[in-house]
Motif scaffolding. Sequence first.
Motif, PDB file in Angstrom:
ATOM      1  N   PRO A 121      13.232 -24.938  32.091  1.00 16.15           N
ATOM      2  CA  PRO A 121      13.911 -25.938  32.498  1.00 16.15           C
ATOM      3  C   PRO A 121      13.960 -26.689  30.478  1.00 16.15           C
ATOM      4  N   GLY A 122      14.112 -27.777  30.869  1.00 18.92           N
ATOM      5  CA  GLY A 122      15.167 -28.423  29.569  1.00 18.92           C
ATOM      6  C   GLY A 122      13.881 -29.820  28.379  1.00 18.92           C
ATOM      7  N   PRO A 123      13.971 -29.770  27.385  1.00 22.16           N
ATOM      8  CA  PRO A 123      12.466 -30.020  26.987  1.00 22.16           C
ATOM      9  C   PRO A 123      12.534 -31.855  28.448  1.00 22.16           C
ATOM     10  N   GLU A 124      10.504 -31.447  28.381  1.00 23.54           N
ATOM     11  CA  GLU A 124      10.063 -32.434  29.339  1.00 23.54           C
ATOM     12  C   GLU A 124      10.305 -33.946  28.544  1.00 23.54           C
ATOM     13  N   ARG A 125      10.408 -34.269  27.292  1.00 23.35           N
ATOM     14  CA  ARG A 125      10.087 -35.391  25.994  1.00 23.35           C
ATOM     15  C   ARG A 125      11.258 -35.772  26.091  1.00 23.35           C
ATOM     16  N   PRO A 126      11.804 -36.777  26.553  1.00 27.00           N
ATOM     17  CA  PRO A 126      13.124 -37.375  25.541  1.00 27.00           C
ATOM     18  C   PRO A 126      13.424 -37.157  23.980  1.00 27.00           C
ATOM     19  N   GLY A 127      13.493 -36.788  23.037  1.00 22.14           N
ATOM     20  CA  GLY A 127      13.346 -36.476  21.541  1.00 22.14           C
ATOM     21  C   GLY A 127      12.692 -35.232  21.426  1.00 22.14           C
ATOM     22  N   GLU A 128      12.264 -34.154  22.123  1.00 20.73           N
ATOM     23  CA  GLU A 128      11.527 -33.016  21.753  1.00 20.73           C
ATOM     24  C   GLU A 128      12.321 -31.575  22.284  1.00 20.73           C
ATOM     25  N   ALA A 129      11.955 -30.875  21.678  1.00 20.32           N
ATOM     26  CA  ALA A 129      12.356 -29.395  21.946  1.00 20.32           C
ATOM     27  C   ALA A 129      10.933 -29.033  21.718  1.00 20.32           C
ATOM     28  N   GLU A 130      10.025 -28.587  22.734  1.00 17.63           N
ATOM     29  CA  GLU A 130       9.452 -28.007  22.759  1.00 17.63           C
ATOM     30  C   GLU A 130       9.179 -26.620  22.748  1.00 17.63           C
ATOM     31  N   ASP A 131       8.884 -25.763  21.415  1.00 20.19           N
ATOM     32  CA  ASP A 131       8.077 -24.455  21.274  1.00 20.19           C
ATOM     33  C   ASP A 131       8.391 -23.321  22.363  1.00 20.19           C
ATOM     34  N   SER A 132       7.561 -23.387  23.357  1.00 21.44           N
ATOM     35  CA  SER A 132       7.524 -22.949  24.448  1.00 21.44           C
ATOM     36  C   SER A 132       9.229 -22.945  24.975  1.00 21.44           C
ATOM     37  N   VAL A 133       9.620 -23.808  24.758  1.00 24.92           N
ATOM     38  CA  VAL A 133      11.240 -23.656  26.364  1.00 24.92           C
ATOM     39  C   VAL A 133      11.788 -22.744  24.976  1.00 24.92           C
ATOM     40  N   LEU A 134      11.688 -22.677  23.368  1.00 27.90           N
ATOM     41  CA  LEU A 134      12.552 -21.818  22.386  1.00 27.90           C
ATOM     42  C   LEU A 134      11.739 -20.402  22.501  1.00 27.90           C
ATOM     43  N   THR A 135      11.331 -20.556  22.949  1.00 25.85           N
ATOM     44  CA  THR A 135      10.454 -19.144  22.099  1.00 25.85           C
ATOM     45  C   THR A 135      10.794 -18.485  24.016  1.00 25.85           C
ATOM     46  N   ARG A 136      10.957 -19.055  25.224  1.00 27.71           N
ATOM     47  CA  ARG A 136      11.464 -18.347  26.415  1.00 27.71           C
ATOM     48  C   ARG A 136      12.802 -18.594  25.943  1.00 27.71           C
ATOM     49  N   LEU A 137      12.912 -19.222  25.570  1.00 30.43           N
ATOM     50  CA  LEU A 137      15.123 -18.838  25.328  1.00 30.43           C
ATOM     51  C   LEU A 137      15.533 -17.508  24.341  1.00 30.43           C
ATOM     52  N   ALA A 138      15.102 -17.731  22.930  1.00 31.62           N
ATOM     53  CA  ALA A 138      14.490 -16.009  22.496  1.00 31.62           C
ATOM     54  C   ALA A 138      14.498 -15.011  23.320  1.00 31.62           C
ATOM     55  N   ALA A 139      13.542 -15.199  24.133  1.00 27.12           N
ATOM     56  CA  ALA A 139      12.935 -14.026  24.293  1.00 27.12           C
ATOM     57  C   ALA A 139      13.836 -13.474  26.018  1.00 27.12           C
ATOM     58  N   TYR A 140      14.594 -14.131  26.134  1.00 29.82           N
ATOM     59  CA  TYR A 140      15.407 -14.661  27.268  1.00 29.82           C
ATOM     60  C   TYR A 140      16.733 -13.569  26.918  1.00 29.82           C
ATOM     61  N   LEU A 141      16.710 -14.500  25.998  1.00 30.47           N
ATOM     62  CA  LEU A 141      18.047 -13.546  25.275  1.00 30.47           C
ATOM     63  C   LEU A 141      18.199 -12.147  24.413  1.00 30.47           C
ATOM     64  N   ASN A 142      16.285 -11.894  23.824  1.00 31.15           N
ATOM     65  CA  ASN A 142      16.448 -10.830  23.306  1.00 31.15           C
ATOM     66  C   ASN A 142      16.504 -10.115  24.404  1.00 31.15           C
ATOM     67  N   SER A 143      15.926  -9.938  25.345  1.00 33.84           N
ATOM     68  CA  SER A 143      16.000  -9.129  26.204  1.00 33.84           C
ATOM     69  C   SER A 143      16.844  -8.747  27.242  1.00 33.84           C
ATOM     70  N   ARG A 144      18.970  -9.130  26.810  1.00 34.58           N
ATOM     71  CA  ARG A 144      19.461  -9.069  27.525  1.00 34.58           C
ATOM     72  C   ARG A 144      20.230  -7.542  27.103  1.00 34.58           C
ATOM     73  N   THR A 145      20.833  -7.039  27.896  1.00 34.52           N
ATOM     74  CA  THR A 145      21.623  -5.535  27.478  1.00 34.52           C
ATOM     75  C   THR A 145      22.598  -6.063  26.391  1.00 34.52           C
ATOM     76  N   GLU A 146      23.480  -7.065  27.069  1.00 33.39           N
ATOM     77  CA  GLU A 146      24.467  -7.077  26.170  1.00 33.39           C
ATOM     78  C   GLU A 146      24.211  -8.334  26.033  1.00 33.39           C
ATOM     79  N   PRO A 147      25.027  -9.095  24.796  1.00 33.29           N
ATOM     80  CA  PRO A 147      24.794 -10.773  23.934  1.00 33.29           C
ATOM     81  C   PRO A 147      25.188 -11.927  24.591  1.00 33.29           C
ATOM     82  N   VAL A 148      24.984 -12.518  24.340  1.00 36.64           N
ATOM     83  CA  VAL A 148      24.986 -14.264  24.946  1.00 36.64           C
ATOM     84  C   VAL A 148      26.036 -14.361  23.564  1.00 36.64           C
ATOM     85  N   ILE A 149      27.260 -14.723  23.669  1.00 35.34           N
ATOM     86  CA  ILE A 149      27.959 -14.984  22.077  1.00 35.34           C
ATOM     87  C   ILE A 149      28.623 -17.225  22.265  1.00 35.34           C
ATOM     88  N   LEU A 150      27.845 -17.805  21.262  1.00 36.87           N
ATOM     89  CA  LEU A 150      27.693 -19.208  21.366  1.00 36.87           C
ATOM     90  C   LEU A 150      28.165 -19.467  20.353  1.00 36.87           C
TER      91      LEU A 150
END
Length: 898
Positions: A121-150
């Motif tokens: 999910p995206g940030p729960e409140r306007p103007g915020e990016a919670e640590d848990s969201v960014l941590t889960r995003l980094a963990a998801y990307l780190n678990s991939r066998t092929e990289p995402v090119i952003l």
Amino acid sequence: MSHASRGGAVDGAAGALTPSGEAVLASRFATPRVPATFVRRTRLTERLTRAQAGPDRLTLVSGPAGAGKTLLVADWARTCAPPGPMVWLTVESGDNDPGNFWTYVLAALRHHGLTPSGGLPGPERPGEAEDSVLTRLAAYLNSRTEPVILVLDECERISSPEVAGELDSVLRHAGGGLRLVLLSRTEPLLPLHRYRAAGEMTDLRTADLAFLPEETAELARRHGMSLPDEAARSLTGRTGGWAAGLRLGILDALRTEDPRAALEAPETWQGTVADYLVSEVLDAQSPAGRDLLLRACVCERIRPGLANALTGRDDAAAVLAQLRRANAFVEPAGRSGYRLHPLFAEVLRARLSLGRPGSVRELHRTAARWLSDAGLLTEALPHAAEAGDWAFAAGRVVHELAIGRLLTGPDADRLGSLFAAMPPDTPGPAAELVRAACALSRHDAERALAGLGRAESLLPPAGTGDAAAAHLTLATLRVLAGRQLGSSALAESADRRAEELAGRELVAERLAAHPELRVLRLSALGSAQLWAGRFAPARAALTAAVRASGASSTASLRHDCLGRLALIEFLDGWPGRAEAHALQAITEGDRSGLPPSGRTALGPLVLASVDIERDDLASARAHVHRASPPSSSHDAVVASWLAVTRSRLLSAGGDPVEALHALGDVQEPPSAVDPPAWVDTQVAVTAATAHLARGRPWDAVNVLARCQDARPEHTIAAARARLASGDGDAARSLVEALPGPDGHGPALTVRSLLVRAEVAGARGDGVTAGHLVARALALARPERLRRPFLEAGPWLGTVLGRRPALTRTHTWLPDCLLPEEPPTEPGGSAPAPVVEPLSDRELEVLERLAQMMSTEEIATELFLSVNTVKTHLRNIYRKLAAARRGEAVRRARELRLL
């Protein structure tokens, strides 16, 4: 990871995009379309591919507006196979809010079907990016066998340190699961130095994005215009390879009747292109940045101190650095200097002239004074000219002892053209001196001397530093006038005055900063003395000039002096030394990158002369062909020697009639200077050789009689002509007047020995003739001087035929002069071989031993000590297994060493 919050709203109170919102904003997630006229540049797409295939986590494509960043990466995304799925996000100004930014990043991932199990999910409140969201995003990307090119396009809109910090954190914690490609006009706020130091980053900068000429030609072709190579290079240079400028300029040009001509016209670039640059670049800067750009555009190179002087501010260093970081068409140029993109500078100057016409001249005047005070005279002078301040420009040239920069060095043509526009009524002695220098650069010595006379009448005594500098400039220019007029007396007199002034402390510091002035004077002095036939002082002056300075401003002078030294050595009979100097001259020209128009033809011509002496006519022809005729147009020495060399080559090649015709170029030299005695001698000797080859000895006698000179080559040629005409008594008288070998090299001495031998043979003294021929052969062998023997005449063949032993150690001679080998008798046994080969010096001693010369005589002739000769004799006896002289000579003849 850090927690960051900001005020703001993101698609409603939930802070996440709804599906309908994602559909509306799908254009931000789409890879831009590439137009049909796009030019694919493989050299850049390959670098992008290598970056994704290697360890690079971060790729930065950075350049100014219109540099082609977006289309380059879009084309690469569509045509190349990336190592993983590619996600495109075009950044907007609202994305400086962390909640907004990560909402759109997550939405872009979902748009491309990339979501972790259980969703993210995206940030729960306007103007915020919670640590848990960014941590889960980094963990998801780190678990991939092929990289995402952003790919983050228009990344310059992210000015929030919090967003940059969070992006850096996710990139680092995602491991190999995320590859970030940033497209930005400015330097991103990420800690780029860390990625560079770790070898995890690829940079594509403005210089990389610039079009090459062949890419410019392809872009024009795709728009329906054909550009020749030179036109493509010119257009690329004018635009700096800027993609948008090229495309807009081509489109504007296509609307005209003559598109190619339109690309060269200034007005083409003051329309659409200028509007683009003003709106996208100039108007985007701060007021301080815009003011600096408009004022500093009059300069080729912008230094912070100079920019402060032009703007009246004291913060130019910071403003320039910011403009550079913003990719505002401001490029680094050396240490602490900047340069404007050429097309941007052109647009700014046009805008300045229209908007502030009265300020342009004053800006140039300010720049001239600041640059002059900073010791940057050659940069200051064009600004003084643009300001119409000619008295200041001429005064600074004379004050700094920089007059030589108008006559030699890399700036000579530019400064000469600049001062050619100086009004003739510019007053003062400095202006007269500069005008005289310009006249000398045009080879107008008479006009220069007149101007120097006027300058001298205006100058005060040389009591102050400025007056001494002006008098030194005056004396130096008179030396140069003496060279052009062929007046050794004028050059030497002016040089003595210049030498006296140069020794004064008042000018010592300025003179040290301009080494070309002394080298110019010594070069001119030596050249004048060479023309006058004063070879010894000419050699001294030219050698001093070569040794005086290794600066780039003196490279052409060193090159020229080495060529003249080569000619002097050749005229004095030293072909080996001449060859060495000529090769040094050519090497100096190559090392310094001198253009063909800036090179003397003397180096190749002297090499050709040496090759003729060695009977290597093919090589001689190649050197004559490489000689540069344009450089001889105002140089009487080169013009004369070119004609003589061509004539000698034709004569040696068996065409004496054409050889005589070639000498006609010397009879009318390219200046008003009459040829000196040594030139007349060389012409007469060369003509006499051609007449003798035609079998017309009396023509040779007559042409030599018209040239009265005591140089040995003239006497030798005259004696040969008299012998050929049957006047042996006159030939003997001439030979008896020949000077000894002191001071002359082997080429002259060999000819002297041969003509003496011919005289001896003519009076029936065959023993003396043979002895003299043997000496000539021994002296010619180290240099392989074949031409004197080929030109000697039939008598030499008679001598060598009677005494075949003379040539047995001289296999370097042409075959026509070598006797036929006697047949080996059947059953005859070959003589026992030598113990070890004899050296060249031992062979020379052996030859004289066979001529019954004493040890003392051998030592005198070979310039050796008696003890050294005795040592050579002992070695000869040992190697030939002989006990005494007679036995050694006999063994040598059996072995055909004699």
